[in-house]
Design a protein around this motif. Structure first.
Motif, PDB file in Angstrom:
ATOM      1  N   THR C  53      63.347 -78.836 -76.576  1.00  0.00           N
ATOM      2  CA  THR C  53      63.127 -78.906 -78.018  1.00  0.00           C
ATOM      3  C   THR C  53      62.141 -80.022 -78.351  1.00  0.00           C
ATOM      4  OG1 THR C  53      65.309 -78.037 -78.446  1.00  0.00           O
ATOM      5  CG2 THR C  53      64.297 -79.269 -80.229  1.00  0.00           C
ATOM      6  N   GLN C  96      65.580 -74.363 -83.382  1.00  0.00           N
ATOM      7  CA  GLN C  96      66.821 -74.000 -82.714  1.00  0.00           C
ATOM      8  C   GLN C  96      67.965 -73.883 -83.715  1.00  0.00           C
ATOM      9  OE1 GLN C  96      67.556 -76.666 -79.465  1.00  0.00           O
ATOM     10  NE2 GLN C  96      69.071 -75.337 -78.524  1.00  0.00           N
ATOM     11  N   ASP C 173      62.590 -71.398 -80.327  1.00  0.00           N
ATOM     12  CA  ASP C 173      63.559 -72.227 -79.618  1.00  0.00           C
ATOM     13  C   ASP C 173      64.904 -71.501 -79.634  1.00  0.00           C
ATOM     14  OD1 ASP C 173      64.760 -74.316 -78.336  1.00  0.00           O
ATOM     15  OD2 ASP C 173      64.090 -75.863 -79.739  1.00  0.00           O
TER      16      ASP C 173
HETATM   17 MG   LIG Z   1      66.955 -77.687 -77.596  1.00  0.00          MG
END
Ligand SMILES: [Mg+2]
Ligand SMILES: Nc1ncnc2c1ncn2[C@@H]1O[C@H](COP(=O)(O)OP(=O)(O)OP(=O)(O)O)[C@@H](O)[C@H]1O
Ligand SMILES: Nc1ncnc2c1ncn2[C@@H]1O[C@H](COP(=O)(O)OP(=O)(O)OP(=O)(O)O)[C@@H](O)[C@H]1O
Ligand SMILES: [Mg+2]
Lengths: 239, 256, 252, 252
Positions: C53, C96, C173
């Motif tokens: 990330t 994410q 993500d």
């Molecule tokens: Mg991550």
């Protein structure tokens, strides 16, 4: 015992005095806009919004003091000065006051100049001067920061309340005669108590933030260059 | 988390007042209040006129008197201050129901109650007919500096973030056996406030960065600006209220 | 890629020696190099906490590397506002956590936010919104508040917000987490049909194989493997060394 | 289950006719009935927006049914503080979003919060925390701030906070999403070894088969299937009708 709140509503102070203070507030805020633009980067923009929202939220919690219906609320000038600096800080408090006056009727629109002068200008300025002084003389520890935050919040609240006394002396619509001194005393006394509450909240909030994200505390960045902020300009976006 | 464009005071409806562009409403409301404040306190009839004006706008906006009066309670602290004035005021005294009251104080109290109430009612009407987003659009069109509207935009959005994060923290606590009745019964109110502040900041910061990722540049996109800036006609319609108020105020000043 | 005279088009993504430490001092990236050619489809694999990330957030300048550089289609990420704006126009990132992505009062407005920032208006904007919402199957929820949706519904809207911007480079993500199996497949079909450069972070190795011909493994803030996905997934030892495993009963 | 004289022990979870509408008027559950016997292991499947999370939030009184009732080991969920406290002691919920679970300044404090509320102190408390953190492989991060962890790391800590309470009934909402494959397998091993009643929401059908012998499908706020997991997964038609599909190459 009378009831006081910091938001002056319409009709308490006469028109000319309100107009003079409106002009004064506008001039100071213009300076804040010019200076604040330089400060407001990707880190400060959300912080300024949160500080304003936080002040907005806690100002909604009017809490009673004493038994006799005296109420007061937090002002937030010191918190703003610590976290986003004096210029953006004063703007944050002013934005709160404008929105409250426009859509909540909390504080008269015609008295906005007075309210902005007391809470956004006087409160923030007094707090920032004290912060600048205390951070230099106190040890660089969480305790030092906590004391700085507590004292500056306490003093700024009392200073802001005396702003109201000054304005009432200049242009109160009712002549209180000898009771003006009484008003000053009551305001100072009540706001000393409010200031203690405000000081506690300001100190814990700032210490919590400083512990986890020292890069977010404007006062620590601006006044303690010895401890440089991390090189990254935008911090902690990832989760 | 949402940007709650409809704040607690907004009354969903379609009325001529709702449809008026926000900058017109803000300007009208501010000018109306200034006229009220400029009126001499002894011109009692003038305040009656203002009240009629407020009632007319409220009716147009489909806002009921019950709602207005209950929300006006925010003014209460100052009403109490006004009630205290006749006792505190200096100068000439009159006897009312066995109490020696200051004439200046009585008039001062009336002054605060009348002007304060009218101001509160005017802002409540603005609130009831304008979403917070429109409010910001209005301020923007009235040439409010961008830094101010930006802080205001974020402030309104972060109020939701604060509430949302406070809710999450409460759910997290109670599901693991804690039993706080209020947020401030946590191990000290202040500790909870500090944690909430940090949480809300970090959430808000990530949201802000995500906004930047989608091209945000400090100002909401122009489509957000609703139907476009006010036309001359709308300005004229909006001007009736402050014009009538100014007329009343001028007459009152001339007569006293 | 350096001195590549045959192919003068710059790579879509070019990450060189990127090092990053979070403000609390935690170093998340220790010098990452990664190049993705135009139209490339790359899966970014690695264990929890590897720095995936963090790397993604460098690709449009949300985080700025302490050392090293990132360039997007030849444009180097810097603090300059105009460059950043252009880079953010080209790179679309699906975060994410959908709660970081959605913030407007209704789903439709949220999806419109990005394209509106690109200058789209009126019917064209409405068409973009409808198309993106239809792609993720959320058209019927367009007027609901995003924070009143289920987690999986929010993830779909988050994907739509980025699809609506028609980015040249799409970075996702963990797009498939919390999606129901049909939505997962539908997303794969959409992604396969898009003419974009794709970088996808995922823990779902079969999904990576389905969508990406190349995979890189990031672990401990360093790229430790970079190969054809099928070959990489066949190397059980390599996978095991980085906490990756194929699901039971699956053979690439 | 009614009139079951042979087995007087009340079921661990007994949900009857639960109907729930969110404050915005959206009806998420239209009368759900579900009984899980003591020690039962049930997977709760269904498409996005089916109402799974809403149902889960009823199991410890975070949401209160508009109609119907929920009881836990014979104790009916009500607004009474003491009953609620006892129910929350018995039922451990791992939320779908780890941010709903974690709120203290350090990982160790967060994991200790639940057991401390149960009255544990000193060495016993420390042992619980260590054990739970070790189980999810997060021991080395015990002094970090949970909100400074990666998404997958936060999910693991969220699981640990609940494991540390040693609940009788464990309810997990999408526990495997965002976990790396090894962590996913390790979690499955832990869950298999725990002597608890288990209700697991998941979109990962092989994972459901691995851990739960029984599965129910929730769709549109109603239970539409309830069967042995293996049989249920073999019914392609049923699965397809509810947006469920087995991953490519997998046969139950
Ligand atoms: Mg991550
Ligand atoms: N805001 C933050 N502050 C400090 N450290 C952080 C922060 N966010 C992440 N980290 C740390 O940086 C490292 C990399 O995190 P990152 O989120 O990039 O991992 P990831 O590969 O995306 O993991 P996952 O698969 O779990 O999402 C981790 O060790 C994490 O703990
Ligand atoms: N806070 C809320 N307010 C209003 N409606 C909501 C809210 N939360 C969820 N809903 C709605 O209730 C329904 C059920 O939501 P729920 O979160 O229970 O779904 P779910 O089965 O958990 O889905 P997912 O697999 O995506 O997590 C959905 O239609 C959703 O849009
Ligand atoms: Mg759910």
């Amino acid at each position: 015992m009378e009831t006081l709140a910091m938001h002056i509503s319409n009709g308490i102070v006469n028109g000319p005095v309100a107009a003079v203070f409106a002009a004064f507030a506008l001039a100071v805020l213009t300076l804040c806009v010019l200076r604040g633009r330089r400060d407001l980067d990707d880190r400060l923009a959300p912080m300024a919004g949160l500080v304003a929202a936080f002040i907005f939220a806690v100002q909604m919690l009017n809490f009673p003091i004493f038994t006799a219906g005296v109420s007061g609320h937090l002002l937030g000038g010191a918190l703003a000065a610590l976290l986003v600096g004096p210029w953006v800080g004063a703007l944050c408090v002013a934005v709160v006051l404008v929105v409250q006056a426009l859509v909540f009727g909390d504080g008269g629109v015609a008295m906005l100049g007075l309210n902005v002068t007391n809470m956004a200008v006087l409160g923030t300025a007094a707090a920032y001067l004290l912060i600048a002084l205390l951070l230099r003389v106190l040890p660089r520890t969480p305790a030092g920061l906590a004391v700085t935050a507590f004292v500056s919040a306490l003093v700024s609240v009392v200073v802001a309340s005396q702003g109201f006394v000054l304005q009432y002396w200049l242009g109160g619509t009712t002549d209180l005669g000898g009771n003006l001194a009484g008003l000053a005393g009551t305001m100072a006394g009540v706001h000393l108590l409010i200031g203690i509450g405000e000081g506690l909240i300001t100190a814990t909030t700032v210490v919590t933030v400083a512990k986890v994200r020292p890069d977010l505390v404007y006062a620590l960045r601006a006044l303690r260059p010895a401890a440089p902020a991390p090189v990254v300009p935008v911090a902690g976006g990832a989760r | 988390m949402g940007a709650g464009h409809a704040h607690v005071l907004y009354r969903e409806a379609t009325s001529p007042v709702h449809r008026l562009p926000p900058e017109v409403k803000i300007a009208a409301m501010v000018l109306f209040t200034l006229a009220v404040v400029a009126t001499p306190r002894t011109a009692f009839w003038a305040f009656g006129g203002y009240a009629l004006l407020v009632a007319a706008v409220a009716a147009l906006a489909r806002v009921g008197p019950g709602w207005l009066l209950s929300r006006a309670a925010i003014e209460l602290p100052f009403v109490l201050f006004a009630v205290a004035l006749p006792f505190l005021g200096a100068g000439e005294r009159v006897e009312v129901a066995g109490l020696a009251l200051s004439v200046d104080g009585l008039l001062g109290g009336w002054n605060i109650v009348a002007k304060g109430t009218l101001g509160v009612l005017a802002s409540l009407l603005l609130a009831a007919t304008t979403t917070t987003r429109d409010l910001i659009v209005g301020l923007d069109r009235l040439r409010c500096p961008q830094i101010v509207t930006q802080i205001a935009t974020f402030m309104l959005r972060y109020l939701d973030v604060l509430v949302g994060e406070a809710r999450r923290m409460r759910v997290a606590r109670v599901s693991r056996g804690d039993d706080p009745r209020f947020l401030w019964q946590l191990r000290g109110f202040a500790a909870g406030v500090g944690a909430l502040f940090l949480r809300a900041f970090e959430r808000g910061e990530r949201v802000y960065l995500a906004m930047l990722s989608r091209g945000y540049s400090g100002r909401m996109p122009a489509v957000w600006q609703g139907a476009g800036a006010a036309s001359a006609g709308q300005w004229l319609v909006g001007a009736t209220v402050p014009l009538v108020a100014a007329g009343i105020a001028a007459t009152a000043v001339a007569l006293t | 890629m350096i001195g590549d005279v045959q192919n003068p088009a710059p790579p879509s993504l070019d990450v060189r020696g990127v090092r990053y430490a979070y403000p609390d001092g935690h170093v998340a990236l220790h010098g990452v190099d990664l190049t993705v050619a135009r139209g490339g489809r790359v899966a970014l694999l690695g264990p929890n906490g590897a720095g995936k990330t963090t790397l993604v957030l460098h690709l449009n300048g949300i985080l700025t590397a302490a050392e090293g550089s990132v360039s997007v289609g030849g444009l180097t990420v810097s603090r300059d506002r105009d460059t950043l704006a252009e880079i953010r126009r080209r790179v679309g990132i699906v975060f994410q956590d959908p709660d970081d992505q959605l913030f407007l009062p209704t789903v439709a407005e949220d999806v419109a936010f990005g394209p509106a920032n690109l200058g789209l208006r009126g019917a064209e904007l409405a068409a973009r919104v409808d198309e993106a919402l239809a792609a993720v199957g959320m058209g019927e929820h367009r007027d609901r508040a995003p924070h009143h949706l289920s987690f999986g519904q929010r993830r779909r809207v988050a994907v739509a917000t980025v699809l609506a911007m028609h980015p040249e480079i799409l970075v996702l993500d963990e797009p498939s987490s919390n999606l129901d199996p049909a939505a997962r497949r539908e997303l794969a079909e959409i992604l396969r049909g898009l003419p974009v450069t794709l970088l996808m972070v995922t823990h779902d190795l079969p999904y990576a194989l389905e969508l990406c011909d190349r995979s890189v493994i990031l672990d401990g803030g360093r790229i430790v493997a970079d190969a054809d996905t099928r070959e990489l997934l066949a190397d059980r030892e390599l996978l095991a060394a980085h906490r990756l495993e194929l699901p039971y009963g699956f053979t690439p």
